[in-house]
Design an enzyme around this catalytic site. Sequence first.
Site, PDB file in Angstrom:
ATOM      1  N   ASP A  72       0.817  -1.206   0.000  1.00 26.18           N
ATOM      2  CA  ASP A  72       0.000   0.000   0.000  1.00 26.18           C
ATOM      3  C   ASP A  72       0.856   1.262   0.000  1.00 26.18           C
ATOM      4  O   ASP A  72       0.477   2.285  -0.572  1.00 26.18           O
ATOM      5  CB  ASP A  72      -0.937   0.001   1.208  1.00 26.18           C
ATOM      6  CG  ASP A  72      -2.081  -0.990   1.043  1.00 26.18           C
ATOM      7  OD1 ASP A  72      -2.299  -1.463  -0.088  1.00 26.18           O
ATOM      8  OD2 ASP A  72      -2.749  -1.294   2.042  1.00 26.18           O
ATOM      9  N   ARG A 157       6.371  15.094  24.120  1.00 29.14           N
ATOM     10  CA  ARG A 157       5.428  16.010  24.753  1.00 29.14           C
ATOM     11  C   ARG A 157       4.169  16.160  23.912  1.00 29.14           C
ATOM     12  O   ARG A 157       4.191  15.991  22.692  1.00 29.14           O
ATOM     13  CB  ARG A 157       6.086  17.379  24.955  1.00 29.14           C
ATOM     14  CG  ARG A 157       7.316  17.336  25.843  1.00 29.14           C
ATOM     15  CD  ARG A 157       7.925  18.710  26.000  1.00 29.14           C
ATOM     16  NE  ARG A 157       6.987  19.650  26.587  1.00 29.14           N
ATOM     17  CZ  ARG A 157       7.267  20.948  26.779  1.00 29.14           C
ATOM     18  NH1 ARG A 157       8.448  21.430  26.408  1.00 29.14           N
ATOM     19  NH2 ARG A 157       6.381  21.747  27.331  1.00 29.14           N
ATOM     20  N   THR A 187      -8.790   3.014   7.131  1.00 29.93           N
ATOM     21  CA  THR A 187      -8.360   1.687   7.569  1.00 29.93           C
ATOM     22  C   THR A 187      -6.865   1.640   7.867  1.00 29.93           C
ATOM     23  O   THR A 187      -6.303   0.559   8.044  1.00 29.93           O
ATOM     24  CB  THR A 187      -8.697   0.625   6.493  1.00 29.93           C
ATOM     25  OG1 THR A 187      -8.148   1.038   5.239  1.00 29.93           O
ATOM     26  CG2 THR A 187     -10.199   0.457   6.359  1.00 29.93           C
ATOM     27  N   TYR A 189      -3.729   4.481   9.673  1.00 32.14           N
ATOM     28  CA  TYR A 189      -3.337   5.036  10.971  1.00 32.14           C
ATOM     29  C   TYR A 189      -4.549   5.504  11.779  1.00 32.14           C
ATOM     30  O   TYR A 189      -4.612   5.336  12.998  1.00 32.14           O
ATOM     31  CB  TYR A 189      -2.365   6.188  10.722  1.00 32.14           C
ATOM     32  CG  TYR A 189      -1.586   6.659  11.934  1.00 32.14           C
ATOM     33  CD1 TYR A 189      -1.499   5.907  13.092  1.00 32.14           C
ATOM     34  CD2 TYR A 189      -0.910   7.877  11.896  1.00 32.14           C
ATOM     35  CE1 TYR A 189      -0.775   6.341  14.185  1.00 32.14           C
ATOM     36  CE2 TYR A 189      -0.176   8.323  12.981  1.00 32.14           C
ATOM     37  CZ  TYR A 189      -0.115   7.562  14.121  1.00 32.14           C
ATOM     38  OH  TYR A 189       0.611   8.000  15.193  1.00 32.14           O
ATOM     39  N   ALA A 190      -5.523   6.085  11.093  1.00 35.33           N
ATOM     40  CA  ALA A 190      -6.710   6.589  11.792  1.00 35.33           C
ATOM     41  C   ALA A 190      -7.443   5.475  12.526  1.00 35.33           C
ATOM     42  O   ALA A 190      -7.997   5.684  13.613  1.00 35.33           O
ATOM     43  CB  ALA A 190      -7.654   7.275  10.804  1.00 35.33           C
TER      44      ALA A 190
END
Length: 296
Positions: A72, A157, A187, A189-190
Amino acid sequence: MEQFRNIGIIGRMGSIRVLDTIRRLKRYLIGRHLHVILEDRIAEMLPGHNLQTSSRKLLGEVCDLVIVVGGDGSMLGAARALAQHKVPVLGINRGSLGFLTDILPEHLESQISEVLAGNYTTEQRFLLEAEVRRDGVTIGEGDALNDVVFHPGKSTRMIEFELFIDGQFVYSLKADGLIIATPTGSTAYALSAGGPIMHPRLDAIVIVPMHPHTLSSRPIVVDADSELKVVVAEDMSIYPLVSCDGQNHVTCAPGDTLHVQRKPQKLHLIHPLDHNFYAVCRDKLGWGSRLGQDNK
């Protein structure tokens, strides 16, 4: 008469398996008396190929079809270069997941034959365009098929920012970052950050906070025509990054603004006729099969 006569090939660098598949694909296409054009970078890994070569950018201008061999990630890079040319793109999976590259190497000849015969479906996937501005001047930009991610880079941080949608203030937030994803990227990282899975045909964008300081901050799905603006807090001591598909990066300073909207040009993605989004999800995400049936 073949629908596709000039066929470009793009491959992931540094993979023996990819090179082996490209050699096999090349032999098959030449055997069909088609004009094959190799991306110049992968051509350097295939000495004696005796084929025309082209930069990735120009492939979109001279080809009727571009075949991407890899995972991908390879498709993401190709999509950003090819979307503006409206050339259809087909993927052969030599990666791990394969949400976008759905032809398996063992079925290469049979499924490519079906595509060349006109037996395929086409999907249009939209991209995002991101722009970072400082005092009103653009300092960096990029496109993304999956997602635009605002994150602290190597810092551990939290970052602080404000989110605006279509000029309306939404919230100020302290978090590990913010993911702005297309349905294609829902489908990726989110999803791992708690975002919803969106069908590729949806005309929407999802905004997913990454480990927000307030537990009430949840993903938001908005119309794909929305204009998003992220304002970096002016009193931050770190310089966060904006990453497009995890491949292109822009460093932000306190007070900078990130602008994200849908890109006008779309990726024309080809699938075999038996492609099924939900079947792909079952396979790649480990969903259960129908009751009483083996999980295949």
